[in-house]
Design an enzyme around this catalytic site. Sequence first.
Site, PDB file in Angstrom:
ATOM      1  CB  THR A   1      -1.027  -0.051   1.162  1.00  0.00           C
ATOM      2  OG1 THR A   1      -1.930   1.039   1.008  1.00  0.00           O
ATOM      3  CG2 THR A   1      -0.379   0.014   2.533  1.00  0.00           C
TER       4      THR A   1
ATOM      5  CE  LYS B   1      -1.429   0.424  -3.449  1.00  0.00           C
ATOM      6  NZ  LYS B   1      -2.842   0.622  -3.691  1.00  0.00           N
TER       7      LYS B   1
ATOM      8  CG  ASN C   1      -2.753  -4.403  -5.420  1.00  0.00           C
ATOM      9  OD1 ASN C   1      -2.579  -5.182  -6.349  1.00  0.00           O
ATOM     10  ND2 ASN C   1      -3.868  -4.381  -4.722  1.00  0.00           N
TER      11      ASN C   1
ATOM     12  CG  ASP D   1      -5.150  -1.289  -5.703  1.00  0.00           C
ATOM     13  OD1 ASP D   1      -5.686  -1.908  -4.756  1.00  0.00           O
ATOM     14  OD2 ASP D   1      -4.047  -0.727  -5.607  1.00  0.00           O
TER      15      ASP D   1
ATOM     16  CB  ALA E   1      -1.078  12.365 -10.254  1.00  0.00           C
TER      17      ALA E   1
ATOM     18  N   GLY F   1      -0.088   5.936  -7.540  1.00  0.00           N
ATOM     19  CA  GLY F   1      -0.288   4.580  -8.040  1.00  0.00           C
ATOM     20  C   GLY F   1      -1.756   4.212  -8.202  1.00  0.00           C
TER      21      GLY F   1
ATOM     22  N   GLY G   1     -13.849   3.749   0.636  1.00  0.00           N
ATOM     23  CA  GLY G   1     -13.077   2.741  -0.084  1.00  0.00           C
ATOM     24  C   GLY G   1     -13.257   1.309   0.409  1.00  0.00           C
TER      25      GLY G   1
HETATM   26  P1  NDP Z   1       0.636   7.564  -3.750  1.00  0.00           P
HETATM   27  O1  NDP Z   1       1.590   7.949  -2.671  1.00  0.00           O
HETATM   28  O2  NDP Z   1       1.123   6.783  -4.921  1.00  0.00           O
HETATM   29  O3  NDP Z   1      -0.037   8.930  -4.368  1.00  0.00           O
HETATM   30  C1  NDP Z   1      -0.520   9.909  -3.544  1.00  0.00           C
HETATM   31  C2  NDP Z   1      -1.112  11.076  -4.380  1.00  0.00           C
HETATM   32  O4  NDP Z   1      -1.798  11.901  -3.450  1.00  0.00           O
HETATM   33  C3  NDP Z   1      -0.113  11.983  -5.088  1.00  0.00           C
HETATM   34  O5  NDP Z   1      -0.669  12.373  -6.327  1.00  0.00           O
HETATM   35  C4  NDP Z   1       0.031  13.192  -4.151  1.00  0.00           C
HETATM   36  O6  NDP Z   1       0.272  14.404  -4.824  1.00  0.00           O
HETATM   37  C5  NDP Z   1      -1.352  13.250  -3.552  1.00  0.00           C
HETATM   38  N1  NDP Z   1      -1.397  13.789  -2.190  1.00  0.00           N
HETATM   39  C6  NDP Z   1      -0.827  13.263  -1.072  1.00  0.00           C
HETATM   40  N2  NDP Z   1      -1.147  14.021  -0.002  1.00  0.00           N
HETATM   41  C7  NDP Z   1      -1.922  15.039  -0.459  1.00  0.00           C
HETATM   42  C8  NDP Z   1      -2.551  16.140   0.166  1.00  0.00           C
HETATM   43  N3  NDP Z   1      -2.455  16.366   1.481  1.00  0.00           N
HETATM   44  N4  NDP Z   1      -3.291  16.992  -0.606  1.00  0.00           N
HETATM   45  C9  NDP Z   1      -3.411  16.769  -1.928  1.00  0.00           C
HETATM   46  N5  NDP Z   1      -2.825  15.752  -2.589  1.00  0.00           N
HETATM   47  C10 NDP Z   1      -2.080  14.899  -1.855  1.00  0.00           C
HETATM   48  O7  NDP Z   1      -0.572   6.843  -3.005  1.00  0.00           O
HETATM   49  P2  NDP Z   1      -1.504   5.624  -3.486  1.00  0.00           P
HETATM   50  O8  NDP Z   1      -2.040   5.953  -4.832  1.00  0.00           O
HETATM   51  O9  NDP Z   1      -0.808   4.335  -3.292  1.00  0.00           O
HETATM   52  O10 NDP Z   1      -2.686   5.644  -2.393  1.00  0.00           O
HETATM   53  C11 NDP Z   1      -3.520   6.779  -2.278  1.00  0.00           C
HETATM   54  C12 NDP Z   1      -4.650   6.539  -1.265  1.00  0.00           C
HETATM   55  O11 NDP Z   1      -5.551   5.518  -1.720  1.00  0.00           O
HETATM   56  C13 NDP Z   1      -4.182   6.113   0.119  1.00  0.00           C
HETATM   57  O12 NDP Z   1      -4.934   6.845   1.070  1.00  0.00           O
HETATM   58  C14 NDP Z   1      -4.516   4.634   0.185  1.00  0.00           C
HETATM   59  O13 NDP Z   1      -4.773   4.227   1.510  1.00  0.00           O
HETATM   60  C15 NDP Z   1      -5.795   4.588  -0.662  1.00  0.00           C
HETATM   61  N6  NDP Z   1      -6.046   3.262  -1.256  1.00  0.00           N
HETATM   62  C16 NDP Z   1      -7.146   2.521  -0.884  1.00  0.00           C
HETATM   63  C17 NDP Z   1      -7.419   1.284  -1.447  1.00  0.00           C
HETATM   64  C18 NDP Z   1      -8.626   0.516  -1.029  1.00  0.00           C
HETATM   65  O14 NDP Z   1      -8.646  -0.699  -1.240  1.00  0.00           O
HETATM   66  N7  NDP Z   1      -9.650   1.148  -0.507  1.00  0.00           N
HETATM   67  C19 NDP Z   1      -6.542   0.687  -2.441  1.00  0.00           C
HETATM   68  C20 NDP Z   1      -5.444   1.549  -2.829  1.00  0.00           C
HETATM   69  C21 NDP Z   1      -5.208   2.775  -2.215  1.00  0.00           C
HETATM   70  P3  NDP Z   1       1.773  14.886  -5.317  1.00  0.00           P
HETATM   71  O15 NDP Z   1       1.987  14.203  -6.643  1.00  0.00           O
HETATM   72  O16 NDP Z   1       1.616  16.373  -5.444  1.00  0.00           O
HETATM   73  O17 NDP Z   1       2.722  14.468  -4.254  1.00  0.00           O
END
Ligand code: NDP
Length: 263
Positions: free
Chosen positions: A59, A63, A84, A99, A121, A123, A228
């Site tokens: 997670t 990823k 994942n 996912d 933007a 994973g 989620g």
């Molecule tokens: P990543 O770390 O790959 O991506 C995070 C993204 O969020 C980036 O685009 C980042 O922007 C942005 N971001 C982070 N913090 C902030 C903030 N405070 N304000 C605005 N934008 C922000 O994360 P993942 O894609 O792996 O996971 C994202 C979320 O999805 C997590 O909370 C995870 O728990 C949840 N998830 C849930 C699943 C489920 O089964 N329900 C499955 C997969 C994920 P920047 O590019 O500017 O840094």
Amino acid sequence: MQLFSIFGNPVAHSRSPLMHNSVFKHLNYKACYTRTLLKDSTKLKETFFNLKLSGANVTVPHKEAAYEACDEVRGFAKKIGVVNTLINENGKLIGYNTDADGFLYAISEFKNIQKVLIIGAGGTAKALAIRFLEEKVDVSILNRSSKRLEYFKESACHTSTWESFEVASYDLVINTTSAGLEDDSLPAPKELLESIFAHTRYIADAIYGKVTPFLQLAKEKNIIYKDGADMLLGQGVLANELFTSNRLNKDDIKKYMQKSFAL
Ligand code: NDP
């Protein structure tokens, strides 16, 4: 006894151990699922084999690093470069992504989705965006910074940052950022979200187990929303099938995973 784990940072919130252990226990499958706080993505493969794992989930924020760590990546994960689910296949690390299909399962009650806005933007955004494009859905990406947008632009998504965003109408808006996971922040400025929500039919958050500020805003605006949890269930069922080499019945896996949600 097989051992499985989830790698993440943070990872304490993860319900994956409860879900998979519920299946193993009720179906008498000799396995145990733990959680592993991993701070350094480059240590993923080494830690996986040191722990003698048969498989794992990955997670936030590992990823994309998981994809790099694999000896072989299969299926949809190969297309998006995001993994994942990991399987130990005769000492080789094999990567999958469950996912995107988990999310499609989760929103199956939302009808006629033709235009989506994905906030974030990372994973998860990649997995959902490319899967939606496969379904011929029009995809827009909104992220706070521009660095990660290039991939989406090249994949035929509309892309913007908070500054360049122009409001349009959407069938579904999804938060895939970690804003709201451990804090009370919104994934974009409130005024921007309010203008988006005024033209949106459904709202979804990838975060589960709480009403995030994003979902709270949807609630206040009387928009149909979901967290989620069903995505978690969908991806979990598919991961469990991979962990157990399809030896368990899918409906049973789903039943006992769902049961763990009441714990
Ligand atoms: P990543 O770390 O790959 O991506 C995070 C993204 O969020 C980036 O685009 C980042 O922007 C942005 N971001 C982070 N913090 C902030 C903030 N405070 N304000 C605005 N934008 C922000 O994360 P993942 O894609 O792996 O996971 C994202 C979320 O999805 C997590 O909370 C995870 O728990 C949840 N998830 C849930 C699943 C489920 O089964 N329900 C499955 C997969 C994920 P920047 O590019 O500017 O840094």
